[in-house]
Enzyme design. Sequence first.
Site, PDB file in Angstrom:
ATOM      1  N   ARG A 153       3.836  -9.085   4.513  1.00  0.00           N
ATOM      2  CA  ARG A 153       4.868  -9.470   3.551  1.00  0.00           C
ATOM      3  C   ARG A 153       6.223  -8.833   3.820  1.00  0.00           C
ATOM      4  O   ARG A 153       7.232  -9.313   3.317  1.00  0.00           O
ATOM      5  CB  ARG A 153       4.370  -9.239   2.131  1.00  0.00           C
ATOM      6  CG  ARG A 153       3.271 -10.251   1.781  1.00  0.00           C
ATOM      7  CD  ARG A 153       2.662 -10.040   0.448  1.00  0.00           C
ATOM      8  NE  ARG A 153       1.900  -8.792   0.432  1.00  0.00           N
ATOM      9  CZ  ARG A 153       1.388  -8.246  -0.632  1.00  0.00           C
ATOM     10  NH1 ARG A 153       1.550  -8.808  -1.804  1.00  0.00           N
ATOM     11  NH2 ARG A 153       0.703  -7.124  -0.553  1.00  0.00           N
ATOM     12  N   GLU A 174      -5.085   1.799   1.013  1.00  0.00           N
ATOM     13  CA  GLU A 174      -5.723   2.213  -0.237  1.00  0.00           C
ATOM     14  C   GLU A 174      -7.150   1.687  -0.316  1.00  0.00           C
ATOM     15  O   GLU A 174      -7.943   2.155  -1.118  1.00  0.00           O
ATOM     16  CB  GLU A 174      -4.899   1.768  -1.444  1.00  0.00           C
ATOM     17  CG  GLU A 174      -4.772   0.266  -1.592  1.00  0.00           C
ATOM     18  CD  GLU A 174      -3.960  -0.127  -2.802  1.00  0.00           C
ATOM     19  OE1 GLU A 174      -4.240   0.372  -3.893  1.00  0.00           O
ATOM     20  OE2 GLU A 174      -3.045  -0.943  -2.641  1.00  0.00           O
TER      21      GLU A 174
END
Length: 193
Positions: free
Chosen positions: A79, A116
């Site tokens: 992105r 994460e």
Amino acid sequence: MAASDITVSGLNKVGAEDAAYLVSKIRTIPGFPKEGILFRDFMPVLADARAFGILMGALEAALPVDVDDFDMVVGLEARGFLFGPALAARLGKGFIAVRKAGKLPPETMSQSYDLEYGQASMEIETNVVHEGVRVLIVDDLIATGGTANAARSLIEKCGGVVAGFSFVMELTGIDGMKSLGDYPTSSLVCMPA
């Protein structure tokens, strides 16, 4: 998610109405890509001309360093490729892509990092960053800081200098911004992880 959980101080130059409009286009998807993760989806922002225009104007207005303090914009897959080239074009700068491993032709340098929700590796073409080139690293969000720090490491391995980092969103409570140390940083929207 309560509106009080969202901080939009990075949008202060676009006005309250535009800031609220932009934030209204960001979706939160629980349990994606795996249970326990809150995925922040920016695709509706891109699909809305007004929201995308607000976003790009805000990114430009909230640069963490002066536009003359960097030569190129670096975008991180995937992105960061949506916002980085658009910002580079607005600023009259070139764009450098940092990609997932195995997507670029040789010669490349690679760097592993923690996500994460797992581990990954990214690469950069060695011929696009020259000794002393100053870059602004742009991505859609910062969570743990693993991706941003891996990109920083790649730029420095190639002889470049990281001038700063610019993010659309910061996920709070994870300390990703702290992991960047003393580098100048900016984020437009802060939301809890």
